[in-house]
Scaffold this active site. Structure first.
Site, short mmCIF file in Angstrom:
data_model
loop_
_atom_site.label_atom_id
_atom_site.label_comp_id
_atom_site.label_asym_id
_atom_site.label_seq_id
_atom_site.Cartn_x
_atom_site.Cartn_y
_atom_site.Cartn_z
CG HIS A 42 -4.40 -6.39 -3.15
ND1 HIS A 42 -3.12 -6.73 -3.53
CD2 HIS A 42 -4.60 -5.12 -3.53
CE1 HIS A 42 -2.56 -5.67 -4.11
NE2 HIS A 42 -3.43 -4.69 -4.13
CD GLU A 69 0.61 -5.97 -3.17
OE1 GLU A 69 0.22 -5.56 -2.07
OE2 GLU A 69 0.99 -5.22 -4.09
N GLY A 94 -2.15 2.64 -4.68
CA GLY A 94 -1.16 2.15 -3.72
C GLY A 94 -0.08 3.17 -3.48
CD GLU A 123 -5.63 -3.19 -7.34
OE1 GLU A 123 -5.22 -2.03 -7.19
OE2 GLU A 123 -5.42 -4.10 -6.55
CB SER A 158 1.28 2.11 -12.04
OG SER A 158 2.14 1.08 -11.59
N GLY A 211 2.39 -1.55 -8.78
CA GLY A 211 3.70 -1.26 -8.23
C GLY A 211 4.78 -1.10 -9.28
CG ASN A 244 -3.89 -1.27 -0.70
OD1 ASN A 244 -3.64 -1.44 0.49
ND2 ASN A 244 -3.71 -2.21 -1.61
CD1 TRP A 245 -2.26 4.73 2.32
CD2 TRP A 245 -2.54 4.83 4.54
NE1 TRP A 245 -2.78 5.98 2.63
CE2 TRP A 245 -2.96 6.06 3.98
CE3 TRP A 245 -2.64 4.66 5.92
CZ2 TRP A 245 -3.46 7.11 4.76
CZ3 TRP A 245 -3.12 5.71 6.69
CH2 TRP A 245 -3.53 6.92 6.12
CE LYS A 246 -0.35 -2.03 -2.70
NZ LYS A 246 0.30 -2.49 -3.92
P1 PGA Z 1 0.09 0.71 -6.95
O1 PGA Z 1 -0.78 -0.34 -6.09
O2 PGA Z 1 -0.76 1.97 -7.07
O3 PGA Z 1 1.34 0.94 -6.15
O4 PGA Z 1 0.33 0.10 -8.27
C1 PGA Z 1 -2.15 -0.53 -6.31
C2 PGA Z 1 -2.67 -1.66 -5.50
O5 PGA Z 1 -2.00 -2.69 -5.38
O6 PGA Z 1 -3.78 -1.59 -4.94
#
Ligand code: PGA
Length: 257
Positions: A107, A109, A236, A177, A215, A183, A21-23
């Site tokens: 997600h 976010e 991520g 998640e 993470s 993050g 997930n490159w966001k």
């Molecule tokens: P992260 O993000 O690996 O940076 O914790 C994961 C995600 O939000 O899909």
């Protein structure tokens, strides 16, 4: 390794899945360069299903890099309508048109920062299904909810709400998640992950692939994947560079072979 819940379901994959997930990261050059490196790496060729989720503007370019490779393309979000006056939105049909086969839905976010509620998530699940995309339904509790002992209750409610329309058949993949682990440098403990995955699998009566996200690093991959309840990872930060991401894929190959 035999993984529970990988026996039935319309789109169900027997292989573990690793999703990048490159966001809202990487520019055109960065996205295509990374996609090529992943596509050409032999670790992504066989026993693990690898998917890249770039941001919308680069989906088509990344799709071109992945063509004739086993690495798949996912989008990070979709709108629930096919077309119409929805400025800034992207439909499932458009995602299919540019080569996506999977889409993240709900997600944390999107839920926290963009105000997506349960009804939005439910409609997006329905839209993904209608477009022929495999939805990767993201769920997870926040720190306060975990500390209050409500993690299972919150995650179950998110899943039941997302599937209220009866689209359970179209949900072969759930990504657990925990918000407090995303993050940060602190992933959930493997036991916490396995316990929650077990609850989700019981709720959905099997026939489902359950990923963990939050993470994930090359260092914690083997421990997270070593429990048969964990069918894959949603990555991520560590997916933004070839070295850690491919190390994660290799570790998953190692655990599942
Ligand atoms: P992260 O993000 O690996 O940076 O914790 C994961 C995600 O939000 O899909």
């Amino acid at each position: 390794m035999t993984r529970p819940g990988t026996e039935v379901g319309p789109y169900l994959e027997a292989r573990p899945m690793v999703v990048a997930n490159w966001k809202m990261n990487l520019d055109s050059h960065g996205a295509t360069a990374l996609a090529r490196m992943v596509a050409e790496d032999s670790a992504c060729a066989g026993s693990v299903q690898v998917l890249l989720a770039p941001s919308f503007p680069y989906l088509e370019k990344v799709a071109a890099c992945l063509r004739s490779s086993p690495v798949g393309l996912a989008a990070q979000d979709l709108h629930w309508k096919d077309s119409g006056p929805f400025t800034g939105a992207v439909s499932g049909a458009m995602l299919v048109d540019v080569g996506a086969t999977h889409v993240l839905v709900g997600h944390s976010e999107r839920r926290r920062l963009f105000g997506e509620d349960d009804q939005d998530v439910r409609q997006k699940m329905r839209a993904a299904h209608a477009a022929g995309l495999v939805p990767l339904l993201c769920v997870g509790e926040d720190k306060e909810e975990r500390d209050a002992g409500r993690a299972v209750e919150v995650v179950s409610a998110q899943i039941c709400s997302a599937l209220e329309d009866g689209f359970q058949q179209s949900v072969p993949v759930v990504a657990y998640e925990p918000v407090w682990a995303i993050g940060t440098t602190r992933a959930a403990e493997p036991k916490q992950v396995a316990d929650m995955h077990g609850e989700i699998r019981r709720l959905l009566k099997g026939g489902i692939q359950i990923l963990y996200g939050g993470s994930v690093t090359p260092e914690n991959t083997s421990a997270l994947m070593s429990d048969p309840e964990v069918d894959g990872l949603l990555v991520g930060t560590a997916s933004l560079h070839a070295k850690p991401f491919l190390a994660i894929v290799r570790a998953v190959v190692g655990v599942s072979s």
